[in-house]
Design an enzyme around this catalytic site. Structure first.
Site, mmCIF file in Angstrom:
data_model
loop_
_atom_site.group_PDB
_atom_site.id
_atom_site.type_symbol
_atom_site.label_atom_id
_atom_site.label_comp_id
_atom_site.label_asym_id
_atom_site.label_seq_id
_atom_site.Cartn_x
_atom_site.Cartn_y
_atom_site.Cartn_z
ATOM 1 C CG ASN A 104 -1.766 -1.330 1.163
ATOM 2 O OD1 ASN A 104 -1.372 -2.055 2.263
ATOM 3 N ND2 ASN A 104 -2.855 -1.752 0.460
ATOM 4 C CB VAL A 111 0.066 6.460 1.780
ATOM 5 C CG1 VAL A 111 -0.435 5.705 2.771
ATOM 6 C CG2 VAL A 111 1.576 6.957 2.100
ATOM 7 C CB CYS A 112 -2.850 2.738 -1.359
ATOM 8 S SG CYS A 112 -4.379 2.608 -1.972
ATOM 9 C CG LEU A 113 -5.335 5.464 4.890
ATOM 10 C CD1 LEU A 113 -5.432 3.656 5.459
ATOM 11 C CD2 LEU A 113 -4.640 6.162 5.994
ATOM 12 C CG ASP A 144 -7.046 0.209 -2.717
ATOM 13 O OD1 ASP A 144 -6.827 0.428 -3.884
ATOM 14 O OD2 ASP A 144 -7.371 1.116 -2.008
#
Length: 183
Positions: A104, A111-113, A144
């Site tokens: 992520n 950052v994938c949040l 994701d």
């Protein structure tokens, strides 16, 4: 007429500052909300916050996460936060300054949040983001990803993923990519 208002405003500022103190900079709504968020922080024991530019620059700070469980136990990961004056109506920009092998977080630190993107709402706060980042280290999400290679390894072979994480955190190569020691 506009010039008259500017002149009156300047005169008022000069009168207010006649006591010899430097002019007081007005805080934006975003700065006021951020000040409130920071004063109410309830950080997990694995996280700390610092202000590299000094306490006068609340809009830019760093959060350090030291996971104590999961694949990343024993690592040290630093995130920079850049807060817009439009905060909380605009999500903070968060980057991971530590190069990390993570599904992520890409190699550039993005950052994938979800709460930093499509699920951001003004009721969320800095504390929520820090808990979200901390959770990424205890439960990386291969569904994701930003780092598709790491996500595929996590999905297909968690033991190899764990080995790659350890190698990266110890300072070494995973594939063609070198990672500096972060333990």
């Amino acid at each position: 007429m506009i010039k008259l208002f500017k002149v009156k405003e300047k005169q008022r500022e000069l009168a207010e500052n006649a006591n010899g103190k430097p002019p007081v900079k007005k805080q934006s709504a975003g700065e006021l909300r951020l000040h409130k968020d920071i004063s109410e922080l309830n950080l997990p024991k694995t996280c700390s916050i610092s202000f590299p530019n000094g306490k006068d620059d609340l809009m830019n700070f760093e959060v350090t996460i030291h996971p104590d469980e999961g694949y990343y136990t024993g690592g040290t990961f630093v995130f920079s936060f850049d807060i817009s004056p439009m905060y909380p109506h605009e999500a903070p920009k968060v980057k991971c300054k530590t190069k990390v092998y993570h599904p992520n977080i890409d190699l550039e630190g993005n950052v994938c949040l979800n709460i930093l993107r499509e699920d951001w709402k003004p009721v969320l706060n800095i504390n929520t983001i820090i808990y979200g980042l901390s959770h990424l280290f205890t439960e990386p999400n291969h569904e994701d990803p930003l780092n598709h290679d790491a996500a595929a390894v996590l999905r297909d072979n968690p033991k190899i993923f764990e080995s790659n994480v350890r190698r990266a955190m110890s300072g070494g190569y995973v594939g063609q990519t070198y990672f500096q020691r972060c333990m």
